[in-house]
Design a protein around this motif. Structure first.
Motif, short mmCIF file in Angstrom:
data_model
loop_
_atom_site.label_atom_id
_atom_site.label_comp_id
_atom_site.label_asym_id
_atom_site.label_seq_id
_atom_site.Cartn_x
_atom_site.Cartn_y
_atom_site.Cartn_z
N UNK A 1 -2.43 -8.93 -6.37
CA UNK A 1 -2.15 -9.99 -7.33
C UNK A 1 -2.34 -9.49 -8.76
N UNK A 2 -3.39 -8.71 -8.97
CA UNK A 2 -3.63 -8.16 -10.31
C UNK A 2 -2.52 -7.18 -10.69
N UNK A 3 -2.12 -6.32 -9.74
CA UNK A 3 -1.06 -5.34 -10.05
C UNK A 3 0.27 -6.04 -10.36
N UNK A 4 0.59 -7.08 -9.60
CA UNK A 4 1.85 -7.79 -9.86
C UNK A 4 1.80 -8.48 -11.22
N UNK A 5 0.65 -9.04 -11.57
CA UNK A 5 0.51 -9.65 -12.89
C UNK A 5 0.68 -8.60 -13.99
N UNK A 6 0.12 -7.42 -13.77
CA UNK A 6 0.27 -6.34 -14.76
C UNK A 6 1.72 -5.86 -14.84
N UNK A 7 2.39 -5.82 -13.68
CA UNK A 7 3.80 -5.43 -13.68
C UNK A 7 4.65 -6.44 -14.45
N UNK A 8 4.42 -7.72 -14.21
CA UNK A 8 5.20 -8.75 -14.89
C UNK A 8 4.90 -8.78 -16.38
N UNK A 9 3.69 -8.33 -16.73
CA UNK A 9 3.34 -8.29 -18.15
C UNK A 9 3.82 -7.01 -18.82
N UNK A 10 4.41 -6.10 -18.04
CA UNK A 10 4.92 -4.85 -18.60
C UNK A 10 3.86 -3.79 -18.80
N UNK A 11 2.69 -3.98 -18.18
CA UNK A 11 1.60 -3.02 -18.35
C UNK A 11 1.78 -1.81 -17.45
N UNK A 12 2.25 -2.01 -16.23
CA UNK A 12 2.44 -0.91 -15.29
C UNK A 12 3.86 -0.97 -14.74
N UNK A 13 4.43 0.18 -14.33
CA UNK A 13 5.75 0.17 -13.68
C UNK A 13 5.62 -0.25 -12.22
N UNK A 14 6.74 -0.60 -11.60
CA UNK A 14 6.70 -1.06 -10.21
C UNK A 14 6.21 0.04 -9.26
N UNK A 15 6.47 1.29 -9.60
CA UNK A 15 6.06 2.37 -8.70
C UNK A 15 4.53 2.46 -8.55
N UNK A 16 3.78 1.83 -9.46
CA UNK A 16 2.32 1.82 -9.36
C UNK A 16 1.81 0.66 -8.52
N UNK A 17 2.71 -0.20 -8.04
CA UNK A 17 2.33 -1.32 -7.18
C UNK A 17 2.47 -0.91 -5.73
N UNK A 18 1.48 -1.21 -4.93
CA UNK A 18 1.56 -0.88 -3.50
C UNK A 18 2.53 -1.84 -2.83
N UNK A 19 3.61 -1.31 -2.31
CA UNK A 19 4.72 -2.17 -1.89
C UNK A 19 4.86 -2.32 -0.38
N UNK A 20 3.94 -1.80 0.40
CA UNK A 20 4.07 -1.94 1.85
C UNK A 20 2.72 -1.87 2.54
N UNK A 21 2.44 -2.85 3.38
CA UNK A 21 1.20 -2.84 4.15
C UNK A 21 1.47 -3.44 5.52
N UNK A 22 0.79 -2.92 6.51
CA UNK A 22 0.90 -3.41 7.88
C UNK A 22 -0.43 -4.05 8.25
N UNK A 23 -0.40 -5.30 8.68
CA UNK A 23 -1.62 -5.96 9.14
C UNK A 23 -1.47 -6.26 10.63
N UNK A 24 -2.55 -6.10 11.34
CA UNK A 24 -2.52 -6.30 12.79
C UNK A 24 -3.73 -7.10 13.21
N UNK A 25 -3.60 -7.76 14.33
CA UNK A 25 -4.70 -8.54 14.87
C UNK A 25 -4.21 -9.41 16.00
#
Length: 651
Positions: A226-250
């Motif tokens: 959530x923090x990374x996406x807020x920073x991306x939308x604010x132009x602070x970081x590029x999208x490549x610095x956002x973790x774009x894939x996760x696998x959850x299991x249970x």
């Protein structure tokens, strides 16, 4: 509020300790302040120069949020230079813009109906979504005001329109008077607010990460995203610095789908649902691939967004060679193409969920795709209590919680939600308000264990603790026995948790000490009762099974037995190894026999310590590791160390 070291403010106001919230603002303004501060985390530095636009959701009331923003600004900007540059875009005029440019600081609100123009974006250093109020904000406001943090109070603060909250909580009234006055007056039907938009309560928004319990590391990852996406939308970081894939299991029912919804709400971005099984239901291969690509295209259209792929393990892997293998290979290849490369899905976070991550194709889990895997365990006792409180609002006494913990062990969040529904139905049938009695009456039937049975449990667990202490294998961190059992269910009624003191060399002696510790419970039962019960063996996690598998690995794969020859050890195959290799079976038997004799000798020598630990465990039901070590240390006898057992001939 600012720290002395770095000039940073506390990252979020609702994480402050009690006693620090000495703020001259009303309760609703503090709630709005939490939302503003959460959205402007990146600007929580003293002296920051910035002009920021906050894009409001439907849950917005400008008078309250303007006051909250002014307080936030006064904390990070020098008070002598701040002239109150908190404005709505619809009210902004040339003079206001000139003041903002002169001071190089301003917070501008864009109401839900206002469409941001290109000139607005040019003036703003960042355009950031303003998150809605949450339960965490309400709880923090109640604590600061000295009001009880109950589900009823939290619900009231989340469902009342901002305008009513603002009128009720005034400086001349105490927070308690305001709360009672708000309750006493009937709530009118929703009416349009000043800007012509009817207020919508957060209940229509759904849960956030603050409502999720028992998800462990997944919650921290969600907040980071959530923090990374807020920073991306604010132009602070590029999208490549956002973790774009996760696998959850249970296992089914732990809340993977609900977590995806809460994550999207916390990130204030859309959630696109794309079930792998629904893609497959489309029919032929072309239709299957079209449905899959449509989900990715929809996520791209609404980016930044989260694409939730449920039951992704249905896709399987390309190693399978059944008659459908060609079909599934084409599906996996197409999915890999959609997952590859940040340009192809910039702005899209893919969240895959499954029950069996081991059957998923390894290429899907490579870096750049779903490379992070987080397992969601069944909720522990603390998490189950939090889930109960979230769904019911009921707080139970210690005795009722003990019954609840035992009866709900192994249940998922969905199971507990169903339990609460049943309890509410019982309360309605009795024309009563939901309370702990209704919840307890709907628990699975419990049987109280007789004292003699409890004594045997305590002796068994104390045996593990004493042997572990004497051989120096590990430290006991916690031990517990249950006074009840669920009717008709076979489960562990006692356990000892260990913690290795420091990293150590895993030699043959290390493994022998572990085997002796596993056999400590059986040794104690043999010494005290002359026999041991069936709970010590049979199940995969039983003491004797674990000791046997470890002895098999010691002799058959680690090169620490009668030969240096090693081999790959699969626990599922250990029984076959012993069955078809009589010599290995004899060696395993010798190890177990030797370590059991060693454990029994330890119990005989330290019988006073065993009895003292068992008596205290029987009395308390649960002991911390420090207390266990203190009891053993006080009652143990000084003997020759048993840490180095005698070697057999030829070793």
């Amino acid at each position: 509020m600012p720290t002395k070291q770095s000039g940073k403010r506390l990252r979020v106001p609702w994480r402050k300790k009690l006693g620090e919230n000495d703020l001259p603002v009303t309760l609703p303004v503090f709630m709005a302040y939490c939302a503003v501060a959460g959205s402007l985390r990146s600007w929580n530095r003293l002296g920051t120069k910035s002009i920021v636009t906050l894009v409001a959701s439907d849950d917005f009331y400008y008078p309250v949020f303007a006051e909250a923003a002014r307080f936030f600004a006064s904390q990070i900007w020098h008070s002598l230079r701040f002239h109150g540059n908190v404005l709505q875009w619809s009210d902004k005029n040339f003079r206001h813009e000139a003041e903002a440019l002169r001071d190089e600081r301003a917070i501008l609100f864009a109401s839900p109906l206002y469409e941001i123009q290109e000139d607005d974006r040019l003036l703003s250093d960042a355009v950031v979504p303003l998150g809605p109020r949450s339960a965490r904000h309400a709880e923090a406001a109640l604590r600061r005001a000295g009001l009880p943090v109950t589900s009823e109070n939290v619900s009231l603060l989340l469902t009342e329109p901002w305008s009513r909250l603002s009128r009720a909580f005034q400086d001349r009234r105490s927070p308690l008077q305001a709360l009672e006055r708000l309750r006493s007056l009937p709530k009118p039907a929703p009416a349009p607010v000043a800007d012509g938009v009817a207020e919508r309560t957060p209940s229509s928004i759904g849960p956030t990460l603050s409502h999720m319990h028992g998800f462990g590391d997944l919650i921290e990852w969600g907040y980071d995203l959530a923090k990374d996406i807020a920073d991306f939308r604010a132009g602070i970081i590029p999208w490549r610095d956002v973790e774009t894939g996760v696998l959850i299991s249970g296992p089914p029912g732990v809340g993977k789908t609900m977590f995806a919804s809460a994550l999207a709400n916390s990130c204030a971005i859309p959630l696109i649902y794309g079930s792998a099984s629904r893609w497959q239901e489309a029919g032929a291969l072309d239709a299957h691939l079209t449905a899959m690509r449509k989900s990715f295209a929809e996520a791209m259209e609404q980016a930044p967004s989260i694409l939730f792929i449920d039951e992704i393990d249905v896709i399987g892997n390309r190693v399978e060679t059944d008659r459908n293998s060609a079909y599934m290979r084409a599906v996996i290849t197409a999915l890999l193409q959609l997952l590859d490369g940040f340009e192809r899905r910039e702005g899209v976070v893919v969240l895959g969920a499954c029950n069996h991550p081991d059957i998923l194709d390894s290429a899907i889990k490579r870096p750049g795709r779903l490379d992070r895997h987080i397992a969601v365990p069944l909720p522990d006792a603390g998490a189950r209590r939090s889930i109960l409180k979230f769904h019911s609002g009921v707080t139970m006494c210690t005795a009722d919680y003990e019954l609840f913990d035992l009866a709900t062990e192994g249940l998922t969040g969905a199971d507990i939600e169903r339990l609460v529904r049943d309890a509410k139905r019982s309360a309605r049938r009795q024309s009563q308000r939901l309370n702990s009695e209704h919840i307890v009456s709907n628990l699975r039937p419990l049987i109280k264990l007789p004292e003699a049975y409890l004594r045997a449990l305590a002796i068994h667990e104390a045996g593990h603790a004493v042997v572990s202490y004497e051989v120096g294998h590990s430290q006991v961190s916690c031990m517990r026995i249950s006074r009840h059992k669920v009717d008709g269910e076979i489960r562990e009624l006692g356990y000892v948790e260990y913690q290795l003191p420091v990293p150590q060399r895993r030699t043959r002696q290390f493994f022998e000490n572990a085997i002796a510790t596993f056999l400590g419970g059986i040794a104690a039962e043999l010494e005290v009762f002359g026999s041991f019960a069936d709970g010590a063996g049979g199940a995969d996690g039983a003491d004797l099974n674990r000791a046997t598998d470890l002895a098999t690995a010691l002799e058959g794969s680690l090169g620490m037995g009668h030969t240096l020859v090693t081999g790959r050890f699969e626990q599922s195959e250990s029984s076959n190894l012993r069955l078809y290799l009589p010599e290995l079976r004899r060696e395993v038997h010798d190890i177990l026999e030797t370590q059991l004799a060693r454990a029994r000798a330890t119990i005989r020598a330290q019988r006073p310590a065993l009895d003292a630990v068992a008596d205290r465990l029987l009395e308390a039901g649960e002991l911390a590791g420090e207390e266990v070590r203190e009891i053993i240390g006080h009652h143990r006898r000084s003997i020759v160390s048993l840490a180095k057992p005698s070697r057999r001939g030829g070793m």
